[in-house]
Design a protein around this motif. Structure first.
Motif, mmCIF file in Angstrom:
data_model
loop_
_atom_site.group_PDB
_atom_site.id
_atom_site.type_symbol
_atom_site.label_atom_id
_atom_site.label_comp_id
_atom_site.label_asym_id
_atom_site.label_seq_id
_atom_site.Cartn_x
_atom_site.Cartn_y
_atom_site.Cartn_z
ATOM 1 N N TYR A 14 0.837 -1.196 0.000
ATOM 2 C CA TYR A 14 0.000 0.000 0.000
ATOM 3 C C TYR A 14 0.881 1.259 0.000
ATOM 4 N N GLY A 15 0.548 2.175 -0.900
ATOM 5 C CA GLY A 15 1.328 3.398 -1.014
ATOM 6 C C GLY A 15 2.551 3.283 -1.895
ATOM 7 N N SER A 62 -10.339 8.104 -10.925
ATOM 8 C CA SER A 62 -9.825 7.217 -9.876
ATOM 9 C C SER A 62 -8.297 7.181 -9.822
ATOM 10 N N ARG A 66 -2.214 10.322 -9.652
ATOM 11 C CA ARG A 66 -1.390 9.222 -9.132
ATOM 12 C C ARG A 66 -0.724 8.418 -10.239
ATOM 13 N N ASP A 84 1.424 5.878 -5.197
ATOM 14 C CA ASP A 84 0.416 5.927 -4.144
ATOM 15 C C ASP A 84 -0.647 4.845 -4.347
ATOM 16 N N LEU A 85 -0.195 3.641 -4.591
ATOM 17 C CA LEU A 85 -1.109 2.554 -4.900
ATOM 18 C C LEU A 85 -1.987 2.212 -3.710
ATOM 19 N N ARG A 86 -3.247 1.916 -4.016
ATOM 20 C CA ARG A 86 -4.251 1.649 -2.998
ATOM 21 C C ARG A 86 -4.791 0.239 -3.184
ATOM 22 N N PHE A 87 -5.535 -0.228 -2.195
ATOM 23 C CA PHE A 87 -6.096 -1.572 -2.262
ATOM 24 C C PHE A 87 -6.979 -1.725 -3.502
ATOM 25 N N ASP A 88 -7.748 -0.692 -3.809
ATOM 26 C CA ASP A 88 -8.672 -0.826 -4.935
ATOM 27 C C ASP A 88 -8.004 -0.623 -6.288
ATOM 28 N N ASP A 89 -6.694 -0.504 -6.311
ATOM 29 C CA ASP A 89 -5.972 -0.536 -7.582
ATOM 30 C C ASP A 89 -5.668 -1.972 -8.000
ATOM 31 N N VAL A 119 -2.373 -5.115 -4.707
ATOM 32 C CA VAL A 119 -2.007 -4.336 -3.521
ATOM 33 C C VAL A 119 -2.661 -5.063 -2.351
ATOM 34 N N ASP A 121 -4.175 -6.318 1.131
ATOM 35 C CA ASP A 121 -4.672 -5.625 2.320
ATOM 36 C C ASP A 121 -4.338 -6.412 3.574
#
Length: 121
Positions: A14-15, A62, A66, A84-89, A119, A121
């Motif tokens: 994450y991130g 979305s 980023r 800045d990668l997120r879970f929903d990526d 990514v 979680d």
């Protein structure tokens, strides 16, 4: 015909950051527009970053701010820099290209097999 091969997908925290590549081969002169799409499990495929025929970049909300799309036109490589990668990526990321005659329909004629970005979680 045009062949597209994506690479660079992997698991990233994450991130974190990641850069995907898409290499085009074949009749690459047919490519008028190309870009990146993604599909997460249970969700519809979405276009996230595209170069149009005027080389204008368009981003999905979305990923705006980023992700960055770029290309090496001489080498026929398309890139997607992701930060800045997120879970929903988490999704399978696809490269796609459109012929000029398909632009008015918004269709993409050629697709790669995709590369997985996770990514955890």
């Amino acid at each position: 015909q045009v062949q597209l091969v994506e690479s660079g997908g992997r698991s990233v925290g994450y991130g974190g950051s990641l850069t995907l590549s898409c290499t085009a081969s074949g009749q690459t002169d047919l490519i008028a527009s190309w870009g990146w799409f993604r599909q997460a499990p249970g969700k519809q495929r979405e276009g996230i970053a595209v170069f149009d025929s005027f080389r204008t970049k368009t981003y999905a909300n979305s990923v705006k701010g980023r992700f960055t799309i770029s290309e090496d036109s001489a080498k026929k490589i398309l890139y997607l820099q992701m930060t800045d990668l997120r879970f929903d990526d988490t999704a399978r990321y696809y490269c796609a290209a459109a012929r000029r005659e398909s632009l008015s329909r918004g269709d993409f004629d050629y697709w790669g097999q995709g590369t997985q970005v996770t990514v955890p979680d």
